[in-house]
Design a protein around this motif. Structure first.
Motif, PDB file in Angstrom:
ATOM      1  N   TYR A   1      39.852  47.895  54.033  1.00  0.00           N
ATOM      2  CA  TYR A   1      41.280  47.833  53.697  1.00  0.00           C
ATOM      3  C   TYR A   1      41.960  46.604  54.300  1.00  0.00           C
ATOM      4  O   TYR A   1      43.045  46.210  53.861  1.00  0.00           O
ATOM      5  CB  TYR A   1      41.987  49.112  54.157  1.00  0.00           C
ATOM      6  CG  TYR A   1      41.598  50.308  53.321  1.00  0.00           C
ATOM      7  CD1 TYR A   1      42.182  50.537  52.085  1.00  0.00           C
ATOM      8  CD2 TYR A   1      40.614  51.195  53.764  1.00  0.00           C
ATOM      9  CE1 TYR A   1      41.816  51.633  51.310  1.00  0.00           C
ATOM     10  CE2 TYR A   1      40.240  52.288  52.997  1.00  0.00           C
ATOM     11  CZ  TYR A   1      40.838  52.501  51.770  1.00  0.00           C
ATOM     12  OH  TYR A   1      40.470  53.567  50.999  1.00  0.00           O
ATOM     13  N   TRP A   2      41.336  46.008  55.306  1.00  0.00           N
ATOM     14  CA  TRP A   2      41.891  44.773  55.851  1.00  0.00           C
ATOM     15  C   TRP A   2      41.741  43.611  54.868  1.00  0.00           C
ATOM     16  O   TRP A   2      42.317  42.553  55.066  1.00  0.00           O
ATOM     17  CB  TRP A   2      41.209  44.427  57.171  1.00  0.00           C
ATOM     18  CG  TRP A   2      41.643  45.270  58.318  1.00  0.00           C
ATOM     19  CD1 TRP A   2      40.943  46.278  58.918  1.00  0.00           C
ATOM     20  CD2 TRP A   2      42.893  45.203  59.013  1.00  0.00           C
ATOM     21  NE1 TRP A   2      41.669  46.841  59.936  1.00  0.00           N
ATOM     22  CE2 TRP A   2      42.881  46.200  60.021  1.00  0.00           C
ATOM     23  CE3 TRP A   2      44.027  44.403  58.878  1.00  0.00           C
ATOM     24  CZ2 TRP A   2      43.942  46.412  60.880  1.00  0.00           C
ATOM     25  CZ3 TRP A   2      45.093  44.612  59.740  1.00  0.00           C
ATOM     26  CH2 TRP A   2      45.041  45.600  60.729  1.00  0.00           C
ATOM     27  N   SER A   3      40.963  43.809  53.811  1.00  0.00           N
ATOM     28  CA  SER A   3      40.783  42.741  52.827  1.00  0.00           C
ATOM     29  C   SER A   3      42.093  42.399  52.115  1.00  0.00           C
ATOM     30  O   SER A   3      42.277  41.271  51.659  1.00  0.00           O
ATOM     31  CB  SER A   3      39.731  43.145  51.797  1.00  0.00           C
ATOM     32  OG  SER A   3      40.122  44.305  51.084  1.00  0.00           O
TER      33      SER A   3
ATOM     34  N   TYR B   1      33.777  38.651  53.214  1.00  0.00           N
ATOM     35  CA  TYR B   1      34.264  39.811  53.957  1.00  0.00           C
ATOM     36  C   TYR B   1      33.462  41.062  53.613  1.00  0.00           C
ATOM     37  O   TYR B   1      33.122  41.869  54.492  1.00  0.00           O
ATOM     38  CB  TYR B   1      35.747  40.031  53.632  1.00  0.00           C
ATOM     39  CG  TYR B   1      36.423  41.064  54.503  1.00  0.00           C
ATOM     40  CD1 TYR B   1      36.960  40.703  55.732  1.00  0.00           C
ATOM     41  CD2 TYR B   1      36.531  42.389  54.084  1.00  0.00           C
ATOM     42  CE1 TYR B   1      37.591  41.650  56.533  1.00  0.00           C
ATOM     43  CE2 TYR B   1      37.153  43.330  54.877  1.00  0.00           C
ATOM     44  CZ  TYR B   1      37.679  42.953  56.102  1.00  0.00           C
ATOM     45  OH  TYR B   1      38.292  43.902  56.892  1.00  0.00           O
ATOM     46  N   PHE B   2      33.153  41.227  52.321  1.00  0.00           N
ATOM     47  CA  PHE B   2      32.432  42.434  51.897  1.00  0.00           C
ATOM     48  C   PHE B   2      30.915  42.262  51.931  1.00  0.00           C
ATOM     49  O   PHE B   2      30.186  43.165  51.518  1.00  0.00           O
ATOM     50  CB  PHE B   2      32.870  42.837  50.489  1.00  0.00           C
ATOM     51  CG  PHE B   2      34.193  43.543  50.453  1.00  0.00           C
ATOM     52  CD1 PHE B   2      34.275  44.904  50.676  1.00  0.00           C
ATOM     53  CD2 PHE B   2      35.369  42.838  50.220  1.00  0.00           C
ATOM     54  CE1 PHE B   2      35.494  45.562  50.647  1.00  0.00           C
ATOM     55  CE2 PHE B   2      36.594  43.479  50.186  1.00  0.00           C
ATOM     56  CZ  PHE B   2      36.655  44.848  50.409  1.00  0.00           C
ATOM     57  N   SER B   3      30.466  41.123  52.408  1.00  0.00           N
ATOM     58  CA  SER B   3      29.019  40.939  52.532  1.00  0.00           C
ATOM     59  C   SER B   3      28.446  41.689  53.731  1.00  0.00           C
ATOM     60  O   SER B   3      27.236  41.758  53.909  1.00  0.00           O
ATOM     61  CB  SER B   3      28.691  39.446  52.661  1.00  0.00           C
ATOM     62  OG  SER B   3      29.197  38.918  53.881  1.00  0.00           O
ATOM     63  N   GLY B   4      29.338  42.224  54.579  1.00  0.00           N
ATOM     64  CA  GLY B   4      28.903  42.986  55.740  1.00  0.00           C
ATOM     65  C   GLY B   4      28.921  42.201  57.030  1.00  0.00           C
ATOM     66  O   GLY B   4      28.683  42.752  58.099  1.00  0.00           O
ATOM     67  N   GLU B   5      29.230  40.906  56.957  1.00  0.00           N
ATOM     68  CA  GLU B   5      29.212  40.068  58.157  1.00  0.00           C
ATOM     69  C   GLU B   5      30.446  40.282  59.025  1.00  0.00           C
ATOM     70  O   GLU B   5      30.403  40.052  60.227  1.00  0.00           O
ATOM     71  CB  GLU B   5      29.094  38.604  57.757  1.00  0.00           C
ATOM     72  CG  GLU B   5      27.792  38.275  57.037  1.00  0.00           C
ATOM     73  CD  GLU B   5      27.698  36.800  56.693  1.00  0.00           C
ATOM     74  OE1 GLU B   5      28.472  36.028  57.276  1.00  0.00           O
ATOM     75  OE2 GLU B   5      26.859  36.439  55.853  1.00  0.00           O
TER      76      GLU B   5
ATOM     77  N   PRO C   1      38.396  44.694  46.346  1.00  0.00           N
ATOM     78  CA  PRO C   1      39.748  45.213  46.598  1.00  0.00           C
ATOM     79  C   PRO C   1      40.357  45.905  45.383  1.00  0.00           C
ATOM     80  O   PRO C   1      41.175  46.822  45.528  1.00  0.00           O
ATOM     81  CB  PRO C   1      40.539  43.946  46.964  1.00  0.00           C
ATOM     82  CG  PRO C   1      39.508  42.983  47.449  1.00  0.00           C
ATOM     83  CD  PRO C   1      38.304  43.255  46.622  1.00  0.00           C
ATOM     84  N   TYR C   2      39.949  45.477  44.188  1.00  0.00           N
ATOM     85  CA  TYR C   2      40.486  46.082  42.964  1.00  0.00           C
ATOM     86  C   TYR C   2      39.997  47.516  42.815  1.00  0.00           C
ATOM     87  O   TYR C   2      40.754  48.421  42.454  1.00  0.00           O
ATOM     88  CB  TYR C   2      40.061  45.240  41.767  1.00  0.00           C
ATOM     89  CG  TYR C   2      40.725  45.623  40.460  1.00  0.00           C
ATOM     90  CD1 TYR C   2      41.985  45.137  40.140  1.00  0.00           C
ATOM     91  CD2 TYR C   2      40.094  46.468  39.553  1.00  0.00           C
ATOM     92  CE1 TYR C   2      42.598  45.477  38.945  1.00  0.00           C
ATOM     93  CE2 TYR C   2      40.697  46.818  38.366  1.00  0.00           C
ATOM     94  CZ  TYR C   2      41.948  46.316  38.064  1.00  0.00           C
ATOM     95  OH  TYR C   2      42.558  46.664  36.873  1.00  0.00           O
ATOM     96  N   ARG C   3      38.716  47.735  43.098  1.00  0.00           N
ATOM     97  CA  ARG C   3      38.140  49.076  42.962  1.00  0.00           C
ATOM     98  C   ARG C   3      38.517  49.994  44.114  1.00  0.00           C
ATOM     99  O   ARG C   3      38.520  51.220  43.964  1.00  0.00           O
ATOM    100  CB  ARG C   3      36.616  48.977  42.873  1.00  0.00           C
ATOM    101  CG  ARG C   3      36.099  48.350  41.588  1.00  0.00           C
ATOM    102  CD  ARG C   3      34.585  48.412  41.554  1.00  0.00           C
ATOM    103  NE  ARG C   3      34.040  47.896  40.315  1.00  0.00           N
ATOM    104  CZ  ARG C   3      32.746  47.842  40.034  1.00  0.00           C
ATOM    105  NH1 ARG C   3      31.863  48.285  40.929  1.00  0.00           N
ATOM    106  NH2 ARG C   3      32.321  47.354  38.878  1.00  0.00           N
ATOM    107  N   LEU C   4      38.828  49.401  45.251  1.00  0.00           N
ATOM    108  CA  LEU C   4      39.028  50.186  46.464  1.00  0.00           C
ATOM    109  C   LEU C   4      40.185  51.172  46.336  1.00  0.00           C
ATOM    110  O   LEU C   4      40.144  52.269  46.900  1.00  0.00           O
ATOM    111  CB  LEU C   4      39.269  49.237  47.642  1.00  0.00           C
ATOM    112  CG  LEU C   4      39.243  49.833  49.045  1.00  0.00           C
ATOM    113  CD1 LEU C   4      37.883  50.474  49.333  1.00  0.00           C
ATOM    114  CD2 LEU C   4      39.543  48.743  50.079  1.00  0.00           C
ATOM    115  N   LEU C   5      41.223  50.805  45.583  1.00  0.00           N
ATOM    116  CA  LEU C   5      42.407  51.663  45.466  1.00  0.00           C
ATOM    117  C   LEU C   5      42.248  52.754  44.418  1.00  0.00           C
ATOM    118  O   LEU C   5      43.113  53.638  44.305  1.00  0.00           O
ATOM    119  CB  LEU C   5      43.639  50.812  45.140  1.00  0.00           C
ATOM    120  CG  LEU C   5      44.118  49.866  46.239  1.00  0.00           C
ATOM    121  CD1 LEU C   5      45.363  49.122  45.805  1.00  0.00           C
ATOM    122  CD2 LEU C   5      44.379  50.618  47.541  1.00  0.00           C
ATOM    123  N   GLY C   6      41.190  52.692  43.625  1.00  0.00           N
ATOM    124  CA  GLY C   6      40.946  53.744  42.639  1.00  0.00           C
ATOM    125  C   GLY C   6      41.876  53.663  41.441  1.00  0.00           C
ATOM    126  O   GLY C   6      42.481  52.631  41.163  1.00  0.00           O
TER     127      GLY C   6
END
Length: 301
Positions: A67-69, A57-61, A133-138
């Motif tokens: 946030y949909w992750s 999902y986060f590879s850009g494809e 996803p862990y880093r995304l929420l800060g």
């Protein structure tokens, strides 16, 4: 005060993770009287599915919002847990229903070993990382010197929601009352028209999804490697034994006790961290062998 706050928050975070892992195990035992040792493999499958799909999902494809992750993590748990749970219950456990509990432990332990090798065949032996996803929420600051990842705090909220939903489903719905009837007396429930086989299949699927959910939500915070299922089942077993086999409330209390005890050990006496969990289990079982909320089971002669 800062150390005490750190102990409490660390203990709550670890307890929430333990409860998510143990909830599915205790639900399955409470209804089906199966101590499912393969539950650790359900956890591992959820973690590997989440880690591999999150990496894609986060590879850009995908091109979608990051946030949909989080929805992807829940989807992995539902699909992966449901698929493996239904397969195991229909292909194996339904044919062994009513057998001795010790035999079921042996069978599910053998299944744990088989699924561990299946995981290696499918995903290999290299670690999977899904940290995005862990880093995304800060992070959030509790005090000037105390910071916690918001993802960990969200895990606490999710465990509370899961616990409340499980209690509501068992105590406030018609299906839950039917399930409680099956727990108390399968023969009478069958005689009154309850489809016990369907109840067992649904229960095992829900327990499997809870195990996979714990793995999927943990994947962003760890390195997903072979063997995590074996490690998890030992901890989950300790929690449900402390709380009482088959009790959701007991699993919650057991998770809190074990989580706080481990947190105290990590901060104040790290040399006993590996032993403190089993020390709590020993102390509880020494005075209450059936666990804190466990019920003494009458034996038919």
């Amino acid at each position: 005060m800062s150390t005490l706050l750190a102990i409490v928050f660390d203990g709550a975070i670890y307890a929430s993770w333990l409860f998510l892992v143990a909830a599915g195990l205790t639900v399955i035992y409470g209804v089906m009287r199966i101590l499912n040792m393969a539950h650790g493999s359900f956890y591992a499958i959820g973690a590997y599915c989440a880690a591999s799909l999150t990496g894609w999902y986060f590879s850009g494809e995908s091109g979608a919002s990051p946030y949909w992750s989080y929805l992807l993590l829940f989807g992995c748990a539902i699909v992966g847990g449901l698929a493996v749970g239904v397969l195991v219950e229909q292909a194996l456990l339904r044919h062994l229903r009513g057998r001795d509990e010790i035999l079921m432990v042996i069978v599910t332990y053998a299944l744990l070993l088989i699924l561990e090798d299946v995981v290696k065949l499918v995903w290999g032996v290299n670690p999977y990382l899904a940290y995005q996803p862990y880093r995304l929420l800060g992070q959030s600051s509790i005090t000037d010197s105390l910071r916690f990842a918001n993802y960990d705090l969200a895990l606490v909220a999710i465990s509370l929601v899961v616990g409340a939903a499980a209690w509501w489903a068992l105590n406030r719905t018609d299906k839950g009352r039917m399930l409680r009837a099956v727990i108390h007396d399968r023969e009478i429930a069958t005689a009154m028209g309850v489809n016990v086989n369907l109840m067992f299949a649904i229960t095992f699927a829900i327990g499997s999804m809870l195990g996979a959910l714990a793995g999927a939500l943990t994947a962003p915070a760890i390195s997903v490697t072979p063997g995590i299922g074996v490690e998890v089942i030992v901890l989950a077993f300790a929690v449900v034994v402390v709380g009482g086999l088959g009790s959701i409330g007991g699993a919650a209390v057991g998770a809190v006790l074990v989580g706080l005890a481990r947190s105290f050990a990590v901060h104040l006496a790290p040399q006993i961290e590996l032993f403190v969990i089993y020390g709590v289990m020993f102390l509880v079982l020494a005075f209450r062998p059936q666990g804190l909320f466990g019920q003494l089971q009458p034996r038919k002669i």
